[in-house]
Write an enzyme that holds these catalytic residues in place. Structure first.
Site, PDB file in Angstrom:
ATOM      1  CE  LYS A  95       3.067   0.206   4.836  1.00  0.00           C
ATOM      2  NZ  LYS A  95       2.552   0.040   3.473  1.00  0.00           N
ATOM      3  NE  ARG A 134       4.226  -7.587  11.077  1.00  0.00           N
ATOM      4  CZ  ARG A 134       3.640  -6.828  10.146  1.00  0.00           C
ATOM      5  NH1 ARG A 134       2.592  -7.286   9.473  1.00  0.00           N
ATOM      6  NH2 ARG A 134       4.063  -5.626   9.897  1.00  0.00           N
ATOM      7  CD  GLU A 181      -2.769   1.245   2.423  1.00  0.00           C
ATOM      8  OE1 GLU A 181      -2.760   0.348   3.281  1.00  0.00           O
ATOM      9  OE2 GLU A 181      -3.548   2.213   2.445  1.00  0.00           O
TER      10      GLU A 181
HETATM   11  P1  ATP Z   1       2.886  -2.107   8.095  1.00  0.00           P
HETATM   12  O1  ATP Z   1       2.442  -3.079   9.142  1.00  0.00           O
HETATM   13  O2  ATP Z   1       4.318  -1.721   8.196  1.00  0.00           O
HETATM   14  O3  ATP Z   1       1.997  -0.933   7.935  1.00  0.00           O
HETATM   15  P2  ATP Z   1       1.563  -3.345   5.933  1.00  0.00           P
HETATM   16  O4  ATP Z   1       1.320  -4.790   6.037  1.00  0.00           O
HETATM   17  O5  ATP Z   1       0.417  -2.476   6.178  1.00  0.00           O
HETATM   18  O6  ATP Z   1       2.834  -2.947   6.771  1.00  0.00           O
HETATM   19  P3  ATP Z   1       1.653  -3.317   3.092  1.00  0.00           P
HETATM   20  O7  ATP Z   1       2.119  -2.235   2.207  1.00  0.00           O
HETATM   21  O8  ATP Z   1       0.210  -3.650   3.096  1.00  0.00           O
HETATM   22  O9  ATP Z   1       2.143  -2.935   4.553  1.00  0.00           O
HETATM   23  O10 ATP Z   1       2.517  -4.617   2.881  1.00  0.00           O
HETATM   24  C1  ATP Z   1       2.820  -5.166   1.647  1.00  0.00           C
HETATM   25  C2  ATP Z   1       3.185  -6.598   1.834  1.00  0.00           C
HETATM   26  O11 ATP Z   1       4.305  -6.718   2.697  1.00  0.00           O
HETATM   27  C3  ATP Z   1       2.053  -7.368   2.462  1.00  0.00           C
HETATM   28  O12 ATP Z   1       1.907  -8.584   1.772  1.00  0.00           O
HETATM   29  C4  ATP Z   1       2.511  -7.600   3.871  1.00  0.00           C
HETATM   30  O13 ATP Z   1       2.008  -8.803   4.369  1.00  0.00           O
HETATM   31  C5  ATP Z   1       4.041  -7.629   3.729  1.00  0.00           C
HETATM   32  N1  ATP Z   1       4.681  -7.218   4.958  1.00  0.00           N
HETATM   33  C6  ATP Z   1       4.464  -6.085   5.671  1.00  0.00           C
HETATM   34  N2  ATP Z   1       5.200  -6.071   6.794  1.00  0.00           N
HETATM   35  C7  ATP Z   1       5.924  -7.222   6.804  1.00  0.00           C
HETATM   36  C8  ATP Z   1       6.871  -7.812   7.710  1.00  0.00           C
HETATM   37  N3  ATP Z   1       7.245  -7.200   8.826  1.00  0.00           N
HETATM   38  N4  ATP Z   1       7.392  -9.012   7.385  1.00  0.00           N
HETATM   39  C9  ATP Z   1       7.043  -9.628   6.249  1.00  0.00           C
HETATM   40  N5  ATP Z   1       6.150  -9.148   5.368  1.00  0.00           N
HETATM   41  C10 ATP Z   1       5.596  -7.962   5.627  1.00  0.00           C
HETATM   42 MG    MG Z   2      -1.311  -3.790   4.700  1.00  0.00          MG
END
Ligand code: ATP
Ligand code: MG
Length: 560
Positions: free
Chosen positions: A270, A260, A35
Site C-alpha cells: 500500500k 502472501r 487497515e
Molecule cells: P500492505 O503490505 O499492502 O501494506 P498490509 O498487510 O499492511 O498490506 P492490511 O490492511 O493490514 O495491509 O491487510 C489486511 C489483511 O490482508 C491482512 O490480514 C494481511 O495479512 C492481508 N494481506 C495483505 N497483503 C496481502 C497479500 N499480498 N497477500 C495476501 N494477503 C495479504
Molecule cells: Mg497490516
C-alpha cells in the site's frame, strides 16, 4: 445461486481437524482485518477470498474489521473504498462490521488489567533508547530503568497518559515479558504510545493509541474469532498474540499464517501504491493499471474472475511469485464465454468498394458469440465506404502476411469477399489515404458459392454508420518481473513501464454499441476484450482494454 466450494488447503485441513476434535463447539469464525490506510489490492483479495470463502464453505461467519489504530495514515475515504471493494468481490459481513477503534475503551481496560497483574509498565525511554537496549538475535536486551515501577505508579501514569498530560514520545506502555527472550518481539514490546492526532472515527477522544500487536488478538478474542488467518510476516508475532490472550485469560483464537500473494510485474504494498498515486505516476487508486480492486474493476475485470484466480493460486506456507498471466487468463477465459463480440477498428484505414452502389446500405447478420449460439445474431450495416485496421493492409506484403494487399482477396467478417484493386496516396506525404476494392456480391455472408478460399478474415465498420470511440490500451505497469529489483540507490519507480498506457482517440466502432452502458464488456473481434469506461464530454465512448485476446507475454519477455 449455489457458489462452488473453494479447493481445500492446509488451513482448511486445520479447520477440518478442529471440527473433528469438537473445538470451538463446532464454530468457524474468521475475519478480514484491513487497515484503512489505502485501497485494497489483489493481495487483499486473496485474503478476503480465503477468510470469507472459509466462512461460506463451513457455514460459519466472517467479520469485516477495520484495524484503525494509526490515526495519522488512515482516512474515511479508505474505509468507504474497502467496504465497497469487499462487497463488489461478492462477500457479505451482514451486521458484523467492526472497528478496532470501537474497542478503545475495552482495550484500555485490558491494558489496566495487565498493569495490575504486573505484566505491563509505563516506560519513559525514548524510541531510540528502547531500540538500543533491545539487543540482537545473539545478545539479550537490557531492562528499562523504569521496569520496576510499582503497579500503583503505573496505573497513575497510564491514566495521565490518557488525559494528555505528556507529550508524544515522553512515555509508552510496555509489556513486561522478558528482555532476554529469543524472540525480539517479546522483549517488553510497546502496547500504547502517545499520539496527539485526531482519529477519523474517535476524533480527539484519545491521545494514546494501542499498537497492532496489542490490539489484534484482543479484538479477535472479543469477536469470538476461531481462526485468525494472516500472512507469514506475522508468524513471529504469534508468540506475543498468544502471550497477551493467555495473560488476560480470554477466548483464544488460533493464529494461522499463509504466504502472501506476490504477482509478477506488480507491486502489492500500500505504501508504494500510495506513492504512485501521490506522485501522479498513475491517475488515481482506481487507475486501470493499478493492481487495486478498484483498478481491476474500472479496467473491466469481473469479481468472478478474481475469485477464480484466488482459488487457482491456492494457499501455501512458502512465498512465491505468481505470474500475472494467470490472472489475465482467468478473465480471458470468462470473457471468451460471456462477452458479446462486436467489430471495432482501433487504427482506421478507409476502404472504398468501387462496385458497391453509392447510396446503398444493407444490414448483415453477424454472430454475437461463436462460443454461445444462444446469444444469436445482430444486424450490422454494410455500405460502400468502410474502415478496416491499418495493420490489415500492406502495400508490399512480407512473406507471412496473408491479409489484404494489392490484387489480393480477403473476407470481411460475416459480409463479403473483397479484393484490393488500388491504393490512393496523399501526394505531399506519400501516406496511404484510402484503398480501393471490389466486392463479390455472390459471397454475401462470407462464403463463395464456387468454393474458392481466402487466407484471411478481417473486421470492419461502415463509415456512414459507425461511431467514434476512444480506446485506452493498458500494459504492465512495471517492466521488471520483480519491480523491487533496482540498481543500488534507485527507486522502484525506475522500473515503471513508460508505455503502460496508449490512448487511441480515433477508433471507430459498429453502431450497435450506441447505448453501451459503462461497465459493459465486449470482445472487439480480433483485437481484445474491452469494457466501457465512460462517455467523454462530446458523448464519445471511452473503452478500456481489459486484456488482449491471447497471451502476448512470450513477445514481451523477449523484448526485455
Ligand atoms: P500492505 O503490505 O499492502 O501494506 P498490509 O498487510 O499492511 O498490506 P492490511 O490492511 O493490514 O495491509 O491487510 C489486511 C489483511 O490482508 C491482512 O490480514 C494481511 O495479512 C492481508 N494481506 C495483505 N497483503 C496481502 C497479500 N499480498 N497477500 C495476501 N494477503 C495479504
Ligand atoms: Mg497490516
Amino acid at each position: 445461486m449455489e457458489t462452488p466450494k473453494s479447493p481445500t488447503n492446509f488451513i482448511r485441513e486445520i479447520i477440518d481437524g478442529d471440527l473433528a476434535a469438537g473445538k470451538n463447539n463446532g464454530r468457524v469464525h474468521t475475519r478480514f482485518p484491513p487497515e484503512p490506510n489505502g485501497y485494497l489490492h489483489i493481495g487483499h483479495a486473496k485474503s478476503i477470498c480465503l477468510n470469507f470463502g472459509i466462512a461460506r464453505d463451513y457455514k460459519g461467519l466472517c467479520n469485516l474489521r477495520f484495524d484503525d489504530t494509526n490515526p495519522e495514515t488512515e482516512d474515511v475515504e479508505y474505509v468507504q473504498s474497502i467496504t465497497e471493494d469487499v462487497r463488489w468481490l461478492g462477500f457479505d459481513w451482514a451486521d458484523r462490521l467492526y472497528y478496532a477503534s470501537d474497542y478503545f475503551e475495552k482495550l484500555y481496560g485490558f491494558a489496566v488489567q495487565l498493569i495490575n497483574k504486573g505484566k505491563a509498565f509505563v516506560c519513559d525511554q525514548s524510541l531510540e533508547d528502547m531500540r538500543r537496549d533491545r539487543g540482537t538475535i545473539t545478545e539479550p536486551g537490557k531492562e528499562s530503568p523504569f521496569r520496576s515501577r510499582s503497579i500503583k505508579e503505573n496505573i497513575d501514569l497510564f491514566s495521565r497518559m490518557r488525559k494528555g498530560e505528556f507529550e508524544e514520545g515522553q512515555k509508552v506502555l510496555r509489556g513486561k515479558i522478558d528482555m532476554a527472550h529469543p524472540n525480539l518481539l517479546m522483549r517488553d514490546p510497546v502496547f500504547y504510545r502517545i499520539k496527539k492526532e485526531a482519529h477519523h472515527r474517535t476524533g480527539r477522544n484519545w491521545c494514546i493509541y494501542p499498537t497492532y500487536d496489542f490490539t489484534h488478538g484482543i479484538c479477535d478474542s472479543m469477536e469470538g474469532i476461531t481462526h485468525s488467518i494472516c500472512t507469514l510476516e506475522f508468524e513471529v508475532h504469534r508468540q506475543l498474540y498468544d502471550w497477551i490472550l493467555d495473560e488476560l485469560g480470554i477466548h483464544h483464537p488460533q493464529q494461522i499464517e499463509f504466504a502472501r500473494l506476490n504477482l509478477s510485474h506488480t507491486l502489492l504494498s500500500k505504501r508504494k501504491l500510495l506513492e504512485l498515486v501521490e506522485k501522479k505516476y498513475v491517475l488515481g487508486w482506481d487507475d486501470p493499471r493499478m493492481p487495486t480492486i478498484a483498478g481491476f474493476r474500472r479496467r473491466g475485470y469481473t469479481p468472478e474472475s478474481i475469485r477464480k484466480f484466488c482459488d487457482q493460486i491456492g494457499v501455501a506456507k512458502a512465498d512465491s511469485i505468481v505470474d500475472l498471466v494467470m490472472l489475465e487468463n482467468s478473465i480471458r477465459e470468462e470473457l471468451n464465454k460471456t462477452a458479446p463480440r462486436v467489430m471495432a477498428v482501433l487504427r482506421p484505414l478507409k476502404v472504398i468498394i468501387d462496385n458497391y452502389p453509392e447510396n446503398q446500405a444493407e444490414q448483415l447478420d453477424v454472430i454475437n458469440n461463436p462460443e454461445d449460439p444462444s446469444c444469436g445474431t445482430r444486424k450490422v450495416p454494410f455500405s460502400r465506404e468502410l474502415y478496416i485496421e491499418q495493420e490489415d493492409f500492406r502495400q508490399d506484403p512480407p512473406k507471412q502476411f496473408f491479409r489484404l494487399a494489392p490484387g489480393r482477396e480477403v473476407r470481411l467478417r460475416c459480409a463479403y469477399f473483397i479484393k484490393c484493386v488500388g491504393v490512393s496516396k496523399d501526394e505531399a506525404t506519400g501516406r496511404i489515404k484510402d484503398i480501393h476494392c471490389t466486392y463479390d456480391p455472390a459471397t454475401r455472408g462470407g462464403d463463395a458459392p464456387d468454393g474458392r478460399k481466402v487466407k484471411a478474415t478481417i473486421h470492419w465498420v461502415s463509415s456512414r454508420h459507425c461511431l467514434e470511440a476512444e480506446a485506452r490500451l493498458y500494459d504492465i505497469l512495471f517492466t521488471k518481473r520483480n519491480p523491487n529489483d533496482v540498481p543500488e540507490g534507485s527507486e522502484f519507480t525506475v522500473n515503471l513501464n513508460p508505455k503502460s498506457l496508449e490512448i487511441l482517440p480515433s477508433c471507430l466502432v459498429e453502431p450497435s454499441l450506441k447505448n453501451a452502458l459503462p461497465g459493459s464488456r465486449y470482445q472487439f473481434e480480433r483485437v481484445g476484450y474491452f469494457s466501457v469506461d465512460s462517455l467523454d464530454a462530446s458523448g464519445k465512448i471511452i473503452f478500456n482494454r481489459i486484456v488482449t485476446l491471447r497471451d502476448t507475454w512470450a513477445k514481451i519477455e523477449s523484448k526485455l
